[in-house]
Design a protein around this motif. Sequence first.
Motif, PDB file in Angstrom:
ATOM      1  N   ALA A  68     -49.136 -29.906 -11.173  1.00 37.42           N
ATOM      2  CA  ALA A  68     -48.797 -28.504 -11.405  1.00 37.42           C
ATOM      3  C   ALA A  68     -48.487 -27.772 -10.103  1.00 37.42           C
ATOM      4  O   ALA A  68     -47.649 -26.860 -10.074  1.00 37.42           O
ATOM      5  CB  ALA A  68     -49.936 -27.820 -12.151  1.00 37.42           C
ATOM      6  N   TYR A  69     -49.167 -28.131  -9.034  1.00 34.36           N
ATOM      7  CA  TYR A  69     -48.985 -27.427  -7.759  1.00 34.36           C
ATOM      8  C   TYR A  69     -48.624 -28.408  -6.644  1.00 34.36           C
ATOM      9  O   TYR A  69     -49.015 -28.220  -5.496  1.00 34.36           O
ATOM     10  CB  TYR A  69     -50.263 -26.669  -7.396  1.00 34.36           C
ATOM     11  N   GLY A  70     -47.877 -29.437  -6.993  1.00 26.80           N
ATOM     12  CA  GLY A  70     -47.506 -30.432  -6.000  1.00 26.80           C
ATOM     13  C   GLY A  70     -46.487 -29.912  -5.007  1.00 26.80           C
ATOM     14  O   GLY A  70     -45.721 -28.988  -5.285  1.00 26.80           O
ATOM     15  N   LYS A  71     -46.478 -30.495  -3.852  1.00 22.57           N
ATOM     16  CA  LYS A  71     -45.547 -30.123  -2.798  1.00 22.57           C
ATOM     17  C   LYS A  71     -44.179 -30.728  -3.096  1.00 22.57           C
ATOM     18  O   LYS A  71     -44.063 -31.864  -3.540  1.00 22.57           O
ATOM     19  CB  LYS A  71     -46.058 -30.629  -1.455  1.00 22.57           C
ATOM     20  N   ASP A  72     -43.112 -29.936  -2.853  1.00 21.71           N
ATOM     21  CA  ASP A  72     -41.751 -30.424  -3.097  1.00 21.71           C
ATOM     22  C   ASP A  72     -41.400 -31.548  -2.122  1.00 21.71           C
ATOM     23  O   ASP A  72     -41.648 -31.447  -0.914  1.00 21.71           O
ATOM     24  CB  ASP A  72     -40.747 -29.285  -2.937  1.00 21.71           C
ATOM     25  N   GLU A  73     -40.821 -32.592  -2.693  1.00 23.53           N
ATOM     26  CA  GLU A  73     -40.361 -33.723  -1.891  1.00 23.53           C
ATOM     27  C   GLU A  73     -38.948 -34.077  -2.319  1.00 23.53           C
ATOM     28  O   GLU A  73     -38.536 -33.800  -3.454  1.00 23.53           O
ATOM     29  CB  GLU A  73     -41.282 -34.935  -2.068  1.00 23.53           C
ATOM     30  N   THR A  74     -38.214 -34.692  -1.437  1.00 21.85           N
ATOM     31  CA  THR A  74     -36.831 -35.098  -1.740  1.00 21.85           C
ATOM     32  C   THR A  74     -36.759 -36.612  -1.889  1.00 21.85           C
ATOM     33  O   THR A  74     -37.494 -37.353  -1.246  1.00 21.85           O
ATOM     34  CB  THR A  74     -35.865 -34.646  -0.630  1.00 21.85           C
ATOM     35  N   ASP A  75     -35.848 -37.035  -2.740  1.00 20.75           N
ATOM     36  CA  ASP A  75     -35.659 -38.473  -2.953  1.00 20.75           C
ATOM     37  C   ASP A  75     -34.278 -38.681  -3.548  1.00 20.75           C
ATOM     38  O   ASP A  75     -33.608 -37.730  -3.969  1.00 20.75           O
ATOM     39  CB  ASP A  75     -36.736 -39.024  -3.883  1.00 20.75           C
ATOM     40  N   THR A  76     -33.855 -39.926  -3.574  1.00 19.88           N
ATOM     41  CA  THR A  76     -32.570 -40.301  -4.155  1.00 19.88           C
ATOM     42  C   THR A  76     -32.805 -41.354  -5.227  1.00 19.88           C
ATOM     43  O   THR A  76     -33.434 -42.379  -4.970  1.00 19.88           O
ATOM     44  CB  THR A  76     -31.617 -40.861  -3.081  1.00 19.88           C
TER      45      THR A  76
END
Length: 578
Positions: free
Chosen positions: A295-303
């Motif tokens: 619910a409050y996870g940190k935004d991460e980027t991925d492909t």
Amino acid sequence: MSKTTAPDPAPPAGEDQDLGAAGSQLSTAPQEDAPNLPSMGVIGWARWFWRQLTSMRVALLLLLLLSLGAIPGSLIPQSGSDETKVADFRKAHPTLGDVYDKIGMFHVYSSVWFSAIYILLFVSLIGCIVPRTWQFVGQLRGLPPGAPRRLNRLPAHTTWRTTAEPEQVHQAALALLKKRRFRTHRTGDAVAAEKGYLRELGNLVFHIALIVMLVAFAWGQLYKSEGNKLVVEGDGFSNTLTQYDDFKSGNLFTSDDLVPFSFNLKKFTGTYERSGPNKGTPRVYKADITYSSGAYGKDETDTVEVNHPLEIGDSKVYLVSHGYAPVVTVRDAKGKVVFDDAVPLLPLDGNVTSSGVVKVLDGYRNAKGEKEQLGFNAFFVPTFGGHASGTMLSQFPALDNPLLALSAYHGDLGADSGIPQSVYQMDRSNMKEFKNSEGKLFKKLLKPGETMKLPNGAGSVTFGKDIKEWAGFQVVQQPGSGWALAGALAAIGGLAASLFIQRRRVWVRAVKGADGVTVVEMAGLGRSESAKVPEELGHLAGDLYEQAPGAPDDPADSPDTDQEPGTEPPVPAEGAEK
């Protein structure tokens, strides 16, 4: 001259029993009882049924039945995976469809008969493994059996005379066999050794791995979930049931089992072969996303790419499809914007020729000021071949020459009836066609940036220059897949060990002969006739011979090969190494 005695006419019964003890327990397979009728009564029949169920023959038969039972699940449409194909099959084959319904062919893996085979196989394997495991543990804790009385009757046998003392031969044999990783011990006038326990261990591992795979398969089927979601660039997805376009799950799955996460599709990138026999084949096919877990996870980027899913907890997010979403702007008669959004269209072929609908449900008023709803059939080609081609099919999957074809309707789309509708289809039962000057359906081809004016000042439709792309994602949650993979690898390893490792025993006996010269006998025994046992025995005998070399032969002796060791020196058996 030495005295020669005739061989015994037949070996005493004790000798056969002694050899049987030496050759026993080379396997953990349960002993088969002689066929006899079970005693009358419930207990007798129950014991007979349990013995049959836990026999290896029945386990193999059930495994074969399970494999055969899975074939209809692959050939016949299954209600759990594709209800549409099941409905089409019933419509095309009504009589056969009724038969399949009654015997559970449309839901093979949850049918009564498949479950019965599955459970019986599970019980049978456990019934086979438990006693064999205890027997194997007992063999590991025990010692190799003592040497048979007549070693020369074993399949692999050799003998020679040496000047070394029997104790020296025994100590040399113990050291040599331990060096070769045999389990050894001294028993009477001989050294007993055994090797190849990994064969039976591999056999047990194979059967235990089958149970692990069965449990993992059942667990995965009961608690699995699988859903699909189409996401346009710039939009997002949250892993809740209401967000899915379609969703199916196992019988014990609940919404609380969904892994909490969300993601946004930032950009989809697709490049394609421009020439050659693979023209149009994707070279790059990826979706750049930003996701957060919990619910409050940190935004991460991925492909996310094909065959490279995003893994979040027990869920895997696969990239499964792609298409285009033209941006369409609709204005009413007064020029007010009543619709401005990217409309995802579904591809029809490999060159992404696409179709769909544009629905304007709220806010539109016609030239008379009356509230209406608008609907447009949309046909999109990313690469138009030109009017000279005579076809409205895309020539290439990339956006080289995009063109949007629209045909217009007005009236009531039926969205307020409470009946669910597809966003890719339009109910035209209460819709009227916009007519052109010739009285035909009003339609037009639009290039990016062009506008289509509706007849009689009813408004306009603009095909925006910004053409977005969408990606189709499949979210799969199937617990137990890791256990199933581990079980499969363990089964392969166990099967390989049981096939290629041979369990064998070696005995070395050294006693004083009648002339005071030590007689050395070596023999080997395996589970089956194999060249490995005589070959290995030959190497062992050669190494031991170096430490206990042969004594000079006495030409006056003419020993009998069937005489007891310790009376007169025996000669080597035929083909034996010296």
